[in-house]
Design a protein around this motif. Structure first.
Motif, PDB file in Angstrom:
ATOM      1  N   VAL A  36     -17.402 -27.545  31.826  1.00  0.00           N
ATOM      2  CA  VAL A  36     -16.537 -27.960  32.923  1.00  0.00           C
ATOM      3  C   VAL A  36     -17.012 -27.328  34.221  1.00  0.00           C
ATOM      4  CG1 VAL A  36     -14.513 -28.308  31.450  1.00  0.00           C
ATOM      5  CG2 VAL A  36     -14.888 -26.087  32.556  1.00  0.00           C
ATOM      6  N   GLN A  37     -16.507 -27.865  35.319  1.00  0.00           N
ATOM      7  CA  GLN A  37     -16.831 -27.344  36.639  1.00  0.00           C
ATOM      8  C   GLN A  37     -16.001 -26.113  36.968  1.00  0.00           C
ATOM      9  OE1 GLN A  37     -19.840 -29.215  37.557  1.00  0.00           O
ATOM     10  NE2 GLN A  37     -18.861 -29.261  39.569  1.00  0.00           N
ATOM     11  N   ALA A  38     -16.523 -25.269  37.839  1.00  0.00           N
ATOM     12  CA  ALA A  38     -15.766 -24.121  38.314  1.00  0.00           C
ATOM     13  C   ALA A  38     -14.430 -24.573  38.899  1.00  0.00           C
ATOM     14  CB  ALA A  38     -16.567 -23.355  39.357  1.00  0.00           C
ATOM     15  N   GLY A  39     -13.385 -23.815  38.599  1.00  0.00           N
ATOM     16  CA  GLY A  39     -12.050 -24.135  39.062  1.00  0.00           C
ATOM     17  C   GLY A  39     -11.231 -24.955  38.095  1.00  0.00           C
ATOM     18  N   GLU A  40     -11.870 -25.524  37.085  1.00  0.00           N
ATOM     19  CA  GLU A  40     -11.169 -26.339  36.106  1.00  0.00           C
ATOM     20  C   GLU A  40     -10.636 -25.484  34.962  1.00  0.00           C
ATOM     21  OE1 GLU A  40     -13.497 -30.562  36.945  1.00  0.00           O
ATOM     22  OE2 GLU A  40     -13.837 -29.513  35.048  1.00  0.00           O
ATOM     23  N   SER A  41     -10.013 -26.132  33.976  1.00  0.00           N
ATOM     24  CA  SER A  41      -9.344 -25.432  32.888  1.00  0.00           C
ATOM     25  C   SER A  41      -9.817 -25.914  31.531  1.00  0.00           C
ATOM     26  CB  SER A  41      -7.822 -25.636  32.979  1.00  0.00           C
ATOM     27  OG  SER A  41      -7.290 -25.128  34.180  1.00  0.00           O
ATOM     28  N   LEU A  42      -9.677 -25.038  30.543  1.00  0.00           N
ATOM     29  CA  LEU A  42      -9.915 -25.359  29.148  1.00  0.00           C
ATOM     30  C   LEU A  42      -8.865 -24.655  28.302  1.00  0.00           C
ATOM     31  CD1 LEU A  42     -13.794 -25.005  28.686  1.00  0.00           C
ATOM     32  CD2 LEU A  42     -12.476 -27.120  28.460  1.00  0.00           C
ATOM     33  N   ARG A  43      -8.579 -25.216  27.140  1.00  0.00           N
ATOM     34  CA  ARG A  43      -7.681 -24.578  26.185  1.00  0.00           C
ATOM     35  C   ARG A  43      -8.387 -24.479  24.839  1.00  0.00           C
ATOM     36  NH1 ARG A  43      -3.814 -26.531  22.566  1.00  0.00           N
ATOM     37  NH2 ARG A  43      -4.046 -28.638  23.453  1.00  0.00           N
ATOM     38  N   LEU A  44      -8.559 -23.258  24.364  1.00  0.00           N
ATOM     39  CA  LEU A  44      -9.186 -23.005  23.081  1.00  0.00           C
ATOM     40  C   LEU A  44      -8.125 -22.844  21.998  1.00  0.00           C
ATOM     41  CD1 LEU A  44     -11.916 -20.375  24.054  1.00  0.00           C
ATOM     42  CD2 LEU A  44     -12.032 -22.874  24.174  1.00  0.00           C
ATOM     43  N   SER A  45      -8.462 -23.271  20.792  1.00  0.00           N
ATOM     44  CA  SER A  45      -7.580 -23.116  19.646  1.00  0.00           C
ATOM     45  C   SER A  45      -8.351 -22.479  18.504  1.00  0.00           C
ATOM     46  CB  SER A  45      -7.027 -24.467  19.185  1.00  0.00           C
ATOM     47  OG  SER A  45      -6.274 -25.093  20.201  1.00  0.00           O
ATOM     48  N   CYS A  46      -7.651 -21.715  17.691  1.00  0.00           N
ATOM     49  CA  CYS A  46      -8.233 -21.117  16.499  1.00  0.00           C
ATOM     50  C   CYS A  46      -7.225 -21.231  15.368  1.00  0.00           C
ATOM     51  CB  CYS A  46      -8.590 -19.648  16.744  1.00  0.00           C
ATOM     52  SG  CYS A  46      -9.123 -18.749  15.265  1.00  0.00           S
ATOM     53  N   VAL A  47      -7.634 -21.860  14.289  1.00  0.00           N
ATOM     54  CA  VAL A  47      -6.789 -22.013  13.116  1.00  0.00           C
ATOM     55  C   VAL A  47      -7.355 -21.161  11.990  1.00  0.00           C
ATOM     56  CG1 VAL A  47      -5.815 -23.605  11.431  1.00  0.00           C
ATOM     57  CG2 VAL A  47      -6.138 -24.343  13.792  1.00  0.00           C
ATOM     58  N   ALA A  48      -6.529 -20.266  11.455  1.00  0.00           N
ATOM     59  CA  ALA A  48      -6.932 -19.384  10.366  1.00  0.00           C
ATOM     60  C   ALA A  48      -6.310 -19.858   9.067  1.00  0.00           C
ATOM     61  CB  ALA A  48      -6.517 -17.948  10.657  1.00  0.00           C
ATOM     62  N   SER A  49      -7.099 -19.870   8.012  1.00  0.00           N
ATOM     63  CA  SER A  49      -6.607 -20.261   6.700  1.00  0.00           C
ATOM     64  C   SER A  49      -7.060 -19.243   5.661  1.00  0.00           C
ATOM     65  CB  SER A  49      -7.095 -21.659   6.320  1.00  0.00           C
ATOM     66  OG  SER A  49      -8.509 -21.704   6.266  1.00  0.00           O
ATOM     67  N   GLY A  50      -6.345 -19.178   4.554  1.00  0.00           N
ATOM     68  CA  GLY A  50      -6.709 -18.294   3.470  1.00  0.00           C
ATOM     69  C   GLY A  50      -6.341 -16.838   3.663  1.00  0.00           C
ATOM     70  N   ASN A  52       2.675 -18.101  14.668  1.00  0.00           N
ATOM     71  CA  ASN A  52       2.555 -17.345  13.427  1.00  0.00           C
ATOM     72  C   ASN A  52       2.746 -18.209  12.179  1.00  0.00           C
ATOM     73  OD1 ASN A  52       2.047 -14.919  14.759  1.00  0.00           O
ATOM     74  ND2 ASN A  52       4.215 -14.329  14.803  1.00  0.00           N
ATOM     75  N   ALA A  53       3.626 -19.185  12.268  1.00  0.00           N
ATOM     76  CA  ALA A  53       3.892 -20.037  11.125  1.00  0.00           C
ATOM     77  C   ALA A  53       2.665 -20.835  10.715  1.00  0.00           C
ATOM     78  CB  ALA A  53       5.060 -20.975  11.418  1.00  0.00           C
ATOM     79  N   GLU A  54       1.805 -21.145  11.681  1.00  0.00           N
ATOM     80  CA  GLU A  54       0.618 -21.940  11.401  1.00  0.00           C
ATOM     81  C   GLU A  54      -0.668 -21.121  11.468  1.00  0.00           C
ATOM     82  OE1 GLU A  54       3.036 -25.057  10.627  1.00  0.00           O
ATOM     83  OE2 GLU A  54       0.871 -24.974  10.320  1.00  0.00           O
ATOM     84  N   ASN A  55      -0.540 -19.804  11.653  1.00  0.00           N
ATOM     85  CA  ASN A  55      -1.706 -18.917  11.774  1.00  0.00           C
ATOM     86  C   ASN A  55      -2.700 -19.453  12.797  1.00  0.00           C
ATOM     87  OD1 ASN A  55      -0.700 -17.081   9.929  1.00  0.00           O
ATOM     88  ND2 ASN A  55      -1.856 -17.918   8.205  1.00  0.00           N
ATOM     89  N   THR A  56      -2.187 -19.761  13.968  1.00  0.00           N
ATOM     90  CA  THR A  56      -2.989 -20.346  15.023  1.00  0.00           C
ATOM     91  C   THR A  56      -2.842 -19.529  16.303  1.00  0.00           C
ATOM     92  OG1 THR A  56      -2.694 -22.561  14.083  1.00  0.00           O
ATOM     93  CG2 THR A  56      -3.425 -22.431  16.371  1.00  0.00           C
ATOM     94  N   VAL A  57      -3.946 -19.353  17.013  1.00  0.00           N
ATOM     95  CA  VAL A  57      -3.927 -18.668  18.295  1.00  0.00           C
ATOM     96  C   VAL A  57      -4.598 -19.562  19.328  1.00  0.00           C
ATOM     97  CG1 VAL A  57      -6.084 -17.414  17.857  1.00  0.00           C
ATOM     98  CG2 VAL A  57      -4.413 -16.507  19.502  1.00  0.00           C
ATOM     99  N   TYR A  58      -4.070 -19.537  20.553  1.00  0.00           N
ATOM    100  CA  TYR A  58      -4.572 -20.359  21.638  1.00  0.00           C
ATOM    101  C   TYR A  58      -5.007 -19.485  22.802  1.00  0.00           C
ATOM    102  CZ  TYR A  58      -1.780 -23.788  19.065  1.00  0.00           C
ATOM    103  OH  TYR A  58      -1.232 -24.571  18.083  1.00  0.00           O
ATOM    104  N   LEU A  59      -5.903 -20.005  23.601  1.00  0.00           N
ATOM    105  CA  LEU A  59      -6.297 -19.357  24.841  1.00  0.00           C
ATOM    106  C   LEU A  59      -6.353 -20.411  25.933  1.00  0.00           C
ATOM    107  CD1 LEU A  59      -7.211 -16.632  26.122  1.00  0.00           C
ATOM    108  CD2 LEU A  59      -9.568 -17.438  25.796  1.00  0.00           C
ATOM    109  N   GLN A  60      -5.393 -20.357  26.850  1.00  0.00           N
ATOM    110  CA  GLN A  60      -5.389 -21.239  28.006  1.00  0.00           C
ATOM    111  C   GLN A  60      -6.195 -20.573  29.111  1.00  0.00           C
ATOM    112  OE1 GLN A  60      -4.004 -24.389  28.451  1.00  0.00           O
ATOM    113  NE2 GLN A  60      -5.121 -24.329  30.399  1.00  0.00           N
ATOM    114  N   MET A  61      -7.236 -21.237  29.570  1.00  0.00           N
ATOM    115  CA  MET A  61      -8.137 -20.680  30.564  1.00  0.00           C
ATOM    116  C   MET A  61      -8.071 -21.527  31.825  1.00  0.00           C
ATOM    117  SD  MET A  61     -11.431 -19.660  28.192  1.00  0.00           S
ATOM    118  CE  MET A  61     -11.850 -21.375  27.849  1.00  0.00           C
ATOM    119  N   ASN A  62      -7.575 -20.934  32.906  1.00  0.00           N
ATOM    120  CA  ASN A  62      -7.463 -21.612  34.185  1.00  0.00           C
ATOM    121  C   ASN A  62      -8.392 -20.972  35.203  1.00  0.00           C
ATOM    122  OD1 ASN A  62      -5.373 -23.253  33.152  1.00  0.00           O
ATOM    123  ND2 ASN A  62      -3.807 -21.760  33.751  1.00  0.00           N
TER     124      ASN A  62
END
Length: 123
Positions: free
Chosen positions: A12-26, A73-83
């Motif tokens: 992406v270009q500078a100044g834009e945003s992304l959202r990362l997701s991580c799903v943990a299992s097991g 926590n219920a889905e063992n998921t973590v997010y990172l919103q990057m602006n």
């Protein structure tokens, strides 16, 4: 077998945003905290953000005010919103999950890592 899968990276270009997701299992033990780290070429891996089991968050100085970590926590998921992304944010971003339990009086901690997702910010 524990598996962490990151998604959401891209270019992406500078100044834009992304959202990362991580799903943990097991994961069979209680999660102590979940974190995002990043590593740029030629640089050490650094902490981006972490959230503990009580919902307390901490951020690296370079991303304070721009990034937000959250978890499900219920889905063992973590997010990172990057602006307000900057070229200096370019790196491979890794998801980390720490678990903790007690064997007698001794705490047993385990750390698990994803394989990373590439984030590239152009000027």
């Amino acid at each position: 077998q524990v598996q962490l899968v990151e998604s959401g990276g891209g270019l992406v270009q500078a100044g834009e945003s992304l959202r990362l997701s991580c799903v943990a299992s097991g994961i069979s033990r209680n999660i102590k905290d979940m974190s995002w780290y990043r590593q740029a070429p030629g640089k050490q891996r650094e902490l981006v953000a972490t959230i503990d089991s009580g919902g307390i968050t901490k951020y690296g100085d370079s991303v304070k005010g721009r990034f937000t970590i959250s978890g499900d926590n219920a889905e063992n998921t973590v997010y990172l919103q990057m602006n307000s992304l900057e070229p200096e944010d370019t790196a491979v971003y890794y998801c980390n999950v720490d678990t903790e339990y007690y064997s007698g009086s001794f705490p047993i901690r385990n750390a698990y890592w994803g394989r990373g997702t590439q984030v590239t910010i152009s000027s």
